[in-house]
Design an enzyme around this catalytic site. Structure first.
Site, PDB file in Angstrom:
ATOM      1  N   SER A 109      -4.077  62.898  85.452  1.00 53.57           N
ATOM      2  CA  SER A 109      -2.739  63.481  85.348  1.00 53.57           C
ATOM      3  C   SER A 109      -2.093  63.715  86.711  1.00 53.57           C
ATOM      4  O   SER A 109      -0.868  63.732  86.824  1.00 53.57           O
ATOM      5  CB  SER A 109      -2.809  64.805  84.572  1.00 53.57           C
ATOM      6  OG  SER A 109      -3.259  64.581  83.253  1.00 53.57           O
ATOM      7  N   ASP A 166      -2.668  64.922  80.273  1.00 46.28           N
ATOM      8  CA  ASP A 166      -3.432  65.929  79.529  1.00 46.28           C
ATOM      9  C   ASP A 166      -2.476  66.962  78.944  1.00 46.28           C
ATOM     10  O   ASP A 166      -1.539  67.412  79.595  1.00 46.28           O
ATOM     11  CB  ASP A 166      -4.429  66.598  80.476  1.00 46.28           C
ATOM     12  CG  ASP A 166      -5.205  67.697  79.803  1.00 46.28           C
ATOM     13  OD1 ASP A 166      -4.683  68.830  79.738  1.00 46.28           O
ATOM     14  OD2 ASP A 166      -6.325  67.443  79.333  1.00 46.28           O
ATOM     15  N   GLY A 176     -16.976  64.379  50.513  1.00 41.55           N
ATOM     16  CA  GLY A 176     -17.719  63.208  50.961  1.00 41.55           C
ATOM     17  C   GLY A 176     -16.871  61.952  50.953  1.00 41.55           C
ATOM     18  O   GLY A 176     -17.049  61.067  51.795  1.00 41.55           O
ATOM     19  N   ARG A 194      -8.409  64.909  41.840  1.00 40.13           N
ATOM     20  CA  ARG A 194      -9.839  65.247  41.818  1.00 40.13           C
ATOM     21  C   ARG A 194     -10.042  66.612  41.188  1.00 40.13           C
ATOM     22  O   ARG A 194      -9.368  67.584  41.536  1.00 40.13           O
ATOM     23  CB  ARG A 194     -10.378  65.254  43.250  1.00 40.13           C
ATOM     24  CG  ARG A 194     -11.833  65.654  43.376  1.00 40.13           C
ATOM     25  CD  ARG A 194     -12.749  64.509  42.915  1.00 40.13           C
ATOM     26  NE  ARG A 194     -14.054  64.620  43.501  1.00 40.13           N
ATOM     27  CZ  ARG A 194     -15.065  65.338  42.986  1.00 40.13           C
ATOM     28  NH1 ARG A 194     -14.890  66.011  41.866  1.00 40.13           N
ATOM     29  NH2 ARG A 194     -16.233  65.378  43.598  1.00 40.13           N
ATOM     30  N   GLY A 227      -6.032  49.585  79.481  1.00 42.66           N
ATOM     31  CA  GLY A 227      -5.988  48.561  78.456  1.00 42.66           C
ATOM     32  C   GLY A 227      -5.674  47.218  79.078  1.00 42.66           C
ATOM     33  O   GLY A 227      -4.880  47.113  80.015  1.00 42.66           O
ATOM     34  N   THR A 278      -5.004  63.290  75.542  1.00 42.11           N
ATOM     35  CA  THR A 278      -5.017  63.152  77.001  1.00 42.11           C
ATOM     36  C   THR A 278      -4.292  61.897  77.480  1.00 42.11           C
ATOM     37  O   THR A 278      -4.112  61.723  78.680  1.00 42.11           O
ATOM     38  CB  THR A 278      -6.460  63.151  77.549  1.00 42.11           C
ATOM     39  OG1 THR A 278      -7.264  62.232  76.795  1.00 42.11           O
ATOM     40  CG2 THR A 278      -7.067  64.531  77.446  1.00 42.11           C
ATOM     41  N   GLU A 280      -1.239  59.670  78.534  1.00 43.16           N
ATOM     42  CA  GLU A 280       0.076  59.951  79.114  1.00 43.16           C
ATOM     43  C   GLU A 280       0.193  61.397  79.616  1.00 43.16           C
ATOM     44  O   GLU A 280       1.249  62.012  79.552  1.00 43.16           O
ATOM     45  CB  GLU A 280       1.190  59.666  78.102  1.00 43.16           C
ATOM     46  CG  GLU A 280       1.251  58.228  77.626  1.00 43.16           C
ATOM     47  CD  GLU A 280       1.696  57.271  78.716  1.00 43.16           C
ATOM     48  OE1 GLU A 280       2.511  57.672  79.554  1.00 43.16           O
ATOM     49  OE2 GLU A 280       1.228  56.121  78.730  1.00 43.16           O
ATOM     50  N   THR A 303      -3.781  55.322  86.325  1.00 41.56           N
ATOM     51  CA  THR A 303      -4.870  56.298  86.298  1.00 41.56           C
ATOM     52  C   THR A 303      -6.069  55.832  87.128  1.00 41.56           C
ATOM     53  O   THR A 303      -6.432  54.651  87.113  1.00 41.56           O
ATOM     54  CB  THR A 303      -5.323  56.535  84.850  1.00 41.56           C
ATOM     55  OG1 THR A 303      -4.223  57.067  84.114  1.00 41.56           O
ATOM     56  CG2 THR A 303      -6.489  57.500  84.785  1.00 41.56           C
TER      57      THR A 303
END
Length: 701
Positions: free
Chosen positions: A174, A455, A430, A340, A207, A451, A453, A168
């Site tokens: 892409s 878009d 919450g 809950r 990375g 996005t 590998e 990239t």
């Protein structure tokens, strides 16, 4: 097998929740009148063809050493994830795809399955390991030759060579074919010269590039003897053993991101950097000492897509990882929703469990059905991948099908994960916003999956083009008479649907009876007809509008395609949804246990009807459904939610996650203990005679 949509039995719950919200509905399968499903058997179905690998991976990541620690600084998180990569090596958890002679097991499908499970530990760990072994290592293995394997694979596998995958660019993501980095061959020195000619051509979002990487597999335009032969991949050292950039190489840290901050993403650029001729990963294209280019694949376009196709496992693993991340979110939210309590009926009754509310069921159960469909479809997808990459079914047609599946399913599952994790967060109030309950962290980390590998919209456009090509292939070699007959059929079909004749027929048939509308229009075969018919008509409509493109100038043809791009992408999305429904149905059809058949058929029906409801406007506009039958879709979804409500906990328990995988206090049973404590407190207070009298006394029953 009788279809659930026309079963005459009452819903699974013995009593429906009456007005006012008194908690009288069955909340577990044991309380319900219907038989319950075999949870262990469904777990086996969900874990799929490589269930043994998934179980091994899940057992490994029960070790807290693999868990994300919320609140760490970026630097601390990065170093923790790097240490975790070494733990993966020690556990032999990441080498399954590599050859046995290097310590792997040549298990392509098992490698992806094990990788996907790391999302439950920390998505940063998962993606950094994917960079090292699924991209950097895989590029050496898939694009290189034996010489390259011997030289670099051992170091990539044991982490002696941390690597980046430099495809990239800042200016091109892409659109890989248009990247700007060049590699020019110098026959005088038998070297390639790598150069970044402008800022937009910097390699970006990589990375391992910002800190840990010592080498990179760099994709660039290969130029030799003045001819550009398109994008090829090169092994390029980038740092010395002290972590300093080598001469001619520079870079930057991408800094703090919206998620995945355990990964050192960064940028790289090259200033006339020289590497030996043998550093070209030359499985699909080579350059001789004198600069002569050669390839067994003569077509530049086909060569390019073949090279990129060898790296399709990235999209496959994201599809499965996203589906299982959705499963984690739903496991947490539904378990919490079963415990809950909130609001009483105003009549002095106990507060109502969240999942007894119709809206709570509506927001979570269709997403649960979709997650099941995605996981089942992913296993089919993974079998296809393993067949191709093991060599058992490696043909051009199989590879094309695999790439189309990847482009169709990865967008759906990654978008669904973002939607589901957000809805699960909100469904937990919450408590869902607290980092300790993991939903916000997972949502942030998975944001980039949409996005990664490729878009998602670009991938779906690739699917759409394949659908158009398959559609056109039907007419290849047909004579004028056959084409005319087809045109007449299309016209008749438009009259039948578009003019409302089918819709009118449905209305007359269904008149006065929603139950009859359900029975006649929502069974499995009708679901398939509606889902498949939508794909077919959408593709046919786009193809018809694009037919004139061949007679237009390139500029007008491009404009015409652009006008229809959105519809083409929507057709591709519908195709992916159909594939998921069919995969779910295939699983249901092979079941034998009556309780499991019943529950999973209801869940499959919920998925199918949810899709039809989502696209209801299209079905009404195109005359595929009458208004009455369209209304029946929504009403029957509510009935299915009621039927499935007592089985909801079984359905998420079947994902097979242990407390060490969820690590969410609200899904640990702590909420149930709080509710029991509160109930005991009020019971004791009432029994003591010291309870205050409410200003407004509850109405007498």
């Amino acid at each position: 097998m009788t279809d659930a949509a026309v079963r005459p039995e009452t819903p699974a719950a013995e009593k429906s929740t009456p007005a006012g919200g008194a908690p009288t509905a069955a909340r577990t399968a044991a309380e319900a009148s219907e038989s319950r499903m075999d949870v262990d058997a469904v777990t086996d179905l969900l874990l799929g063809s490589w269930g043994h690998v998934r179980r091994q991976a899940r057992e490994m990541i029960k070790d807290p050493a693999f868990w994300r620690i919320d609140g760490q600084s970026v630097a601390e998180h990065r170093e923790r994830v790097l240490a975790q990569l070494h733990l993966l090596v020690e556990n032999k958890a990441v080498h399954r795809a590599f050859p046995t002679r290097f310590g792997g097991s040549d298990d392509q499908g098992g490698n992806i399955a094990g990788f996907e499970e790391l999302v439950a530990a920390d998505p940063s760990l998962q993606i950094k390991s994917g960079v090292q072994w699924g991209l950097f290592g895989a590029a050496i293995y898939q694009l290189g030759t034996e010489e390259h394997h011997e030289k670099w694979l051992p170091g990539a596998m044991n982490l002696e060579i941390p690597g980046a995958f430099a495809m990239t660019e800042t200016g091109h993501g892409s659109d890989v074919a248009a990247i700007g980095t060049t590699v020019t061959y110098d026959p005088g020195t038998e070297e390639f010269v790598i150069h970044t000619p402008f800022r937009g051509a910097w390699k970006d979002y990589l990375g391992n590039a910002a800190l840990h990487g010592k080498a990179a597999t760099v994709f660039a335009q290969l130029i030799t003897k003045g001819v550009n032969h398109g994008v090829h991949c090169f092994f390029v050292p980038i740092r010395d053993d002290n972590g300093a950039f080598l001469d001619g190489i520079g870079g930057e840290d991408d800094g703090v991101k919206g998620g995945l901050n355990g990964i050192d993403n960064g940028r790289l650029h090259f200033d006339q950097v020289r590497v030996p001729r043998t550093n070209l990963l030359n499985r699909y294209g080579d350059v001789a000492a004198d600069g002569t280019y050669s390839s067994e694949i003569s077509s530049p376009g086909r060569r390019f897509f073949t090279m990129l196709g060898t790296l399709v496992q990235g999209r496959i693993s994201l599809d499965g990882s996203a589906a299982w991340a959705s499963a984690i979110g739903l496991d947490i939210a539904i378990t919490y929703g079963n415990q809950r309590r909130q609001f009483d009926s105003g009549r002095g009754t106990p507060e109502v469990v969240l999942l007894d509310y119709g809206k709570h069921q509506r927001r979570l159960l269709p997403r649960l059905a979709t997650t099941y469909a995605e996981i089942f479809a992913h296993d089919v997808f993974l079998q296809k991948f393993d067949g191709v990459f093991s060599g058992r079914t490696d043909t051009d047609a199989d590879r094309e099908d695999l790439e189309t599946l990847a482009a169709a399913l990865k967008p759906l599952s990654t978008w669904h994960a973002l939607d589901t994790l957000q809805e699960a967060r909100e469904a937990c109030g919450g408590a869902g916003f607290l980092a300790e309950n993991r939903l916000v962290g997972l949502r942030s980390d998975l944001d980039i999956y949409a996005t990664f590998e490729g878009d998602n919209n670009v991938l779906l456009q690739l699917v759409g083009k394949r659908l158009l090509a398959d559609y056109a292939r039907q007419f290849k070699g047909k004579d004028a008479r056959a084409l005319a007959a087809f045109a007449v059929g299309q016209t008749a079909g438009r009259l039948f649907h578009g003019a409302g004749l089918r819709r009118l027929g449905q209305t007359v048939t269904d008149f006065g009876s929603t139950a009859r509308a359900v029975e006649r229009g929502l069974r499995a075969d009708q679901q398939h007809e509606l889902l498949a018919g939508r794909v077919q008509q959408m593709v046919a409509d786009v193809a018809g509008r694009l037919r004139a493109a061949s007679q237009l100038s390139p500029e007008r043809a491009a404009a015409l395609f652009n006008e229809n791009q959105s519809d083409l992408i929507e057709a591709a999305r519908a195709h992916g949804e159909l594939l998921q429904w069919e995969a779910f149905t295939d699983v249901v059809d092979q079941l034998e246990d009556p309780g499991t058949v019943q529950v999973l058929t209801w869940l499959r029906d919920l998925f199918g009807l949810h899709l039809i409801e989502k696209h209801l406007a299209w079905y009404l506009i195109n005359g595929r459904l009458s208004t009455q039958r369209g209304a029946a879709v929504s009403s029957y979804i509510a009935r299915l939610c009621t039927r499935l409500r007592p089985h909801a906990q079984d359905l998420v328990d079947a994902f097979g996650y242990a407390p060490e995988h969820l690590r969410a206090p609200i899904a640990s049973g702590a909420e149930a203990q709080r509710q029991e404590e509160a109930a005991a407190y009020y019971a004791d207070l009432e029994a003591s005679g010291k309870a205050p009298v409410p200003e407004k006394k509850p109405a007498k029953k």
